[in-house]
Design a protein around this motif. Structure first.
Motif, PDB file in Angstrom:
ATOM      1  N   HIS A  15      -4.695  -6.873   1.423  1.00  0.00           N
ATOM      2  CA  HIS A  15      -3.391  -7.475   1.644  1.00  0.00           C
ATOM      3  C   HIS A  15      -2.372  -6.376   1.906  1.00  0.00           C
ATOM      4  CE1 HIS A  15      -1.797  -7.400  -2.840  1.00  0.00           C
ATOM      5  NE2 HIS A  15      -2.228  -6.232  -2.441  1.00  0.00           N
ATOM      6  N   HIS A  64      -4.233  -2.557   2.058  1.00  0.00           N
ATOM      7  CA  HIS A  64      -5.143  -1.985   1.072  1.00  0.00           C
ATOM      8  C   HIS A  64      -5.940  -3.102   0.423  1.00  0.00           C
ATOM      9  CE1 HIS A  64      -1.555  -3.080  -1.211  1.00  0.00           C
ATOM     10  NE2 HIS A  64      -2.351  -3.223  -2.261  1.00  0.00           N
ATOM     11  N   HIS A  94      -8.368  -4.922  -2.820  1.00  0.00           N
ATOM     12  CA  HIS A  94      -8.577  -5.075  -4.255  1.00  0.00           C
ATOM     13  C   HIS A  94      -9.879  -5.830  -4.476  1.00  0.00           C
ATOM     14  CE1 HIS A  94      -4.538  -3.838  -5.478  1.00  0.00           C
ATOM     15  NE2 HIS A  94      -4.038  -4.630  -4.538  1.00  0.00           N
ATOM     16  N   GLU A  96      -5.584  -7.789 -10.501  1.00  0.00           N
ATOM     17  CA  GLU A  96      -5.526  -7.107  -9.215  1.00  0.00           C
ATOM     18  C   GLU A  96      -6.213  -5.741  -9.332  1.00  0.00           C
ATOM     19  OE1 GLU A  96      -1.926  -7.782  -6.291  1.00  0.00           O
ATOM     20  OE2 GLU A  96      -1.680  -5.887  -7.341  1.00  0.00           O
TER      21      GLU A  96
HETATM   22 ZN   LIG Z   1      -2.255  -4.678  -3.683  1.00  0.00          ZN
END
Ligand SMILES: [Zn+2]
Length: 139
Positions: free
Chosen positions: A14, A27, A29, A126
């Motif tokens: 995202h 980046h 997650h 996250e």
């Molecule tokens: Zn992030």
């Protein structure tokens, strides 16, 4: 009342487009999601809800949408940048923060649950050190 929790992971990328820092870069997650539902034991099955059914609901309501997707706010900047991107994009009406993703998941999963089962709590990690939680305030 009995509470059942299913834990799942999904991978996604995202960017936070209005963020004054590195989170505005694309980046990824490994999201770790805990879904807790509540209900009463059905004395015919001796279960509140079959974990397999809960897993299937999470698959349909969350994984199919977000897993290995690029999650973006639908705004003119992102639509311009990613207009020719051929991959999987999960568009959101808000920035794809953990908080907004949680609210999206609440509205996605809730209608999929059987009538007698309620969504009680969600936790979305996250990173290993950062998570957002949602709890049904009616209970
Ligand atoms: Zn992030």
């Amino acid at each position: 009342m009995i509470y059942l929790t299913k834990k799942i992971e999904f991978e996604a990328a995202h960017r936070i487009s209005n963020y004054p820092g590195t989170c505005s870069e694309i980046h990824g997650h490994t999201y770790y999601l805990e879904v807790t539902v509540s209900g009463k034991v059905d004395w015919n099955t001796d279960m509140v809800l079959d974990f397999k059914i809960l897993k299937s609901i999470i698959q349909t309501g969350v994984i199919d949408h977000f897993d290995h997707a690029l999650i973006l706010k639908r705004n003119s900047e992102n639509e311009k940048i990613f207009s020719s991107y051929p991959g999987k994009i999960a568009w959101m009406e808000s920035e794809p923060t953990a908080e907004q993703m949680l609210l999206w998941i609440v509205s996605s999963i809730s209608p999929l649950l059987p009538d007698e089962i309620s969504l009680a709590k969600l936790k979305l990690h996250e990173t290993s050190g950062s998570c957002a939680s949602w709890k049904d305030n009616k209970r």
